[in-house]
Motif scaffolding. Structure first.
Motif, PDB file in Angstrom:
ATOM      1  N   PRO A   1       0.807  -1.228   0.000  1.00 46.63           N
ATOM      2  CA  PRO A   1       0.000   0.000   0.000  1.00 46.63           C
ATOM      3  C   PRO A   1       0.838   1.274   0.000  1.00 46.63           C
ATOM      4  N   GLU A   2       2.003   1.255   0.672  1.00 44.41           N
ATOM      5  CA  GLU A   2       2.803   2.473   0.747  1.00 44.41           C
ATOM      6  C   GLU A   2       3.320   2.920  -0.618  1.00 44.41           C
ATOM      7  N   THR A   3       3.395   1.994  -1.562  1.00 39.22           N
ATOM      8  CA  THR A   3       3.859   2.359  -2.911  1.00 39.22           C
ATOM      9  C   THR A   3       2.821   3.205  -3.646  1.00 39.22           C
ATOM     10  N   GLU A   4       1.579   3.208  -3.159  1.00 34.95           N
ATOM     11  CA  GLU A   4       0.570   4.070  -3.772  1.00 34.95           C
ATOM     12  C   GLU A   4       0.958   5.544  -3.641  1.00 34.95           C
ATOM     13  N   LEU A   5       1.782   5.886  -2.639  1.00 38.06           N
ATOM     14  CA  LEU A   5       2.266   7.263  -2.505  1.00 38.06           C
ATOM     15  C   LEU A   5       3.104   7.662  -3.715  1.00 38.06           C
ATOM     16  N   LEU A   6       3.878   6.720  -4.242  1.00 33.15           N
ATOM     17  CA  LEU A   6       4.667   6.981  -5.449  1.00 33.15           C
ATOM     18  C   LEU A   6       3.745   7.266  -6.631  1.00 33.15           C
TER      19      LEU A   6
ATOM     20  N   HIS B   1      11.772   4.964  -1.539  1.00 35.26           N
ATOM     21  CA  HIS B   1      12.977   4.573  -0.792  1.00 35.26           C
ATOM     22  C   HIS B   1      12.626   4.355   0.669  1.00 35.26           C
ATOM     23  N   GLY B   2      13.610   3.939   1.456  1.00 38.74           N
ATOM     24  CA  GLY B   2      13.409   3.756   2.885  1.00 38.74           C
ATOM     25  C   GLY B   2      13.219   5.079   3.603  1.00 38.74           C
ATOM     26  N   HIS B   3      12.577   5.039   4.775  1.00 38.99           N
ATOM     27  CA  HIS B   3      12.195   6.292   5.438  1.00 38.99           C
ATOM     28  C   HIS B   3      13.383   7.061   6.022  1.00 38.99           C
TER      29      HIS B   3
ATOM     30  N   SER C   1      11.119  15.727  -1.120  1.00 35.65           N
ATOM     31  CA  SER C   1      10.632  14.429  -0.662  1.00 35.65           C
ATOM     32  C   SER C   1       9.187  14.557  -0.205  1.00 35.65           C
ATOM     33  N   VAL C   2       8.461  13.464  -0.304  1.00 38.46           N
ATOM     34  CA  VAL C   2       7.053  13.410   0.074  1.00 38.46           C
ATOM     35  C   VAL C   2       6.904  12.387   1.197  1.00 38.46           C
ATOM     36  N   SER C   3       6.197  12.759   2.245  1.00 33.27           N
ATOM     37  CA  SER C   3       6.041  11.883   3.408  1.00 33.27           C
ATOM     38  C   SER C   3       4.758  11.073   3.347  1.00 33.27           C
ATOM     39  N   ASP C   4       4.805   9.901   3.970  1.00 32.07           N
ATOM     40  CA  ASP C   4       3.622   9.049   4.039  1.00 32.07           C
ATOM     41  C   ASP C   4       2.720   9.497   5.185  1.00 32.07           C
TER      42      ASP C   4
ATOM     43  N   PRO D   1       9.390  10.424   5.238  1.00 27.81           N
ATOM     44  CA  PRO D   1       9.653  10.695   3.814  1.00 27.81           C
ATOM     45  C   PRO D   1       9.956   9.401   3.078  1.00 27.81           C
ATOM     46  N   ARG D   2       9.099   9.053   2.124  1.00 31.98           N
ATOM     47  CA  ARG D   2       9.220   7.762   1.450  1.00 31.98           C
ATOM     48  C   ARG D   2       9.368   7.877  -0.060  1.00 31.98           C
ATOM     49  N   VAL D   3       9.149   9.076  -0.598  1.00 30.84           N
ATOM     50  CA  VAL D   3       9.290   9.299  -2.037  1.00 30.84           C
ATOM     51  C   VAL D   3      10.103  10.567  -2.247  1.00 30.84           C
ATOM     52  N   THR D   4      11.090  10.495  -3.146  1.00 29.36           N
ATOM     53  CA  THR D   4      11.911  11.673  -3.459  1.00 29.36           C
ATOM     54  C   THR D   4      11.973  11.832  -4.968  1.00 29.36           C
TER      55      THR D   4
END
Length: 284
Positions: free
Chosen positions: A100-105, A245-247, A267-270, A275-278
């Protein structure tokens, strides 16, 4: 507890499974999913017919799945699928399980100021989750996915067909090695980023997932370190490069992007504030 003891109703077997899986924080959910797999039903059916008995074959199948789950096998592998975004994706031990966390990407990519017919590449596509999610939201985008694993590419193609997105192109390539000359407006990637000595690798579902899709050197950034300078050759002017990427890796990824002349790096935080996407924009 089995049919020999008369405990063969849906409700009784779900209670049995929940007890067997009590060490998991998702025991009740896992039990229901496995039961639905055996009965080929939805969860509403389980609540509507809790007293319905399982026949001997169903009981054996359910007990087998529960035992596999108790050993740690991922539910997604036992079911053969995982839901991601608005899609149902087939999974196999050849690929990582979409999370599910990949949906942030996906959300981050969809928010970028791209033209209606953007050319998009998903690096290390696995099941095709990211590429297919983007294509489902942007039908005019030209979306492609590459993976070095032939089994993953075959699976991604199946998922494209199953989700009525056959126009998404999937090909085998070890990063850029087999990629023909192209100019992409967006390159996205959820590459391996776990440190090779991480204790995380001995926990939960990842014990059963391909290590090559998880680990990337001592600090987890080896693949990202390779991708960033090599991606430049394939980016159109003002194109974006976006990573999951890792937090704890956001600063490292930001630094690598800036070192390679990317701008608007952020970077974008979950939902947990990590921060999980840069991402960065390459002006060229």
């Amino acid at each position: 507890m089995s049919a020999a003891q008369g405990k063969n109703s849906i409700a009784e077997q779900l209670a049995f499974a929940k007890e067997q899986l009590k060490d998991s924080d998702s025991a009740a959910t896992d039990s229901r999913l496995l039961m639905c797999q055996v009965l080929q039903c939805n969860t509403v059916y389980l609540m509507t017919w809790p007293e319905k008995p399982l026949d001997a074959a169903q009981l054996r199948a359910f007990e087998h799945l529960v035992e596999k789950r108790k050993q740690g096998h991922p539910v997604a592998y036992l079911l053969g699928y995982r839901d991601f975004w608005s899609l149902r994706l087939q999974v196999s031990p050849a690929t990582l399980i979409p999370r599910p966390e990949t949906e942030l990407l996906v959300e981050t990519a969809l928010d970028l100021p791209l033209n209606n017919e953007a050319n998009v590449l998903d690096l290390g596509t696995g099941t095709g989750a990211i590429a297919l999610a983007l294509a489902s939201e942007k039908p005019d985008w030209q979306v492609a996915g590459i993976d070095k694993n032939a089994d993953a590419v075959a699976l991604a193609k199946q998922n494209g067909q199953a989700n009525k997105l056959p126009h998404v192109r999937f090909t085998q390539s070890d990063w850029f090695s087999n990629l023909s000359a192209a100019s992409f407006d967006l390159i996205v990637s959820n590459p391996p980023y776990v440190e090779q000595s991480s204790v995380y690798l001995q926990q939960g579902d990842v014990r059963f997932e391909p290590a090559s899709a998880l680990t990337s050197g001592e600090d987890g950034l080896d693949d990202i370190r390779f991708i960033i300078p090599n991606a430049i050759e394939y980016l159109a002017p003002n194109a974006w490069l976006v990573f999951e990427h890792g937090h704890l890796q956001a600063q490292g990824v930001q630094a690598l992007l800036r070192e390679n002349s990317f701008e608007q790096v952020r970077s974008v935080s979950d939902l947990n504030g990590h921060p999980r996407v840069t991402l960065g924009c390459y002006k060229a």
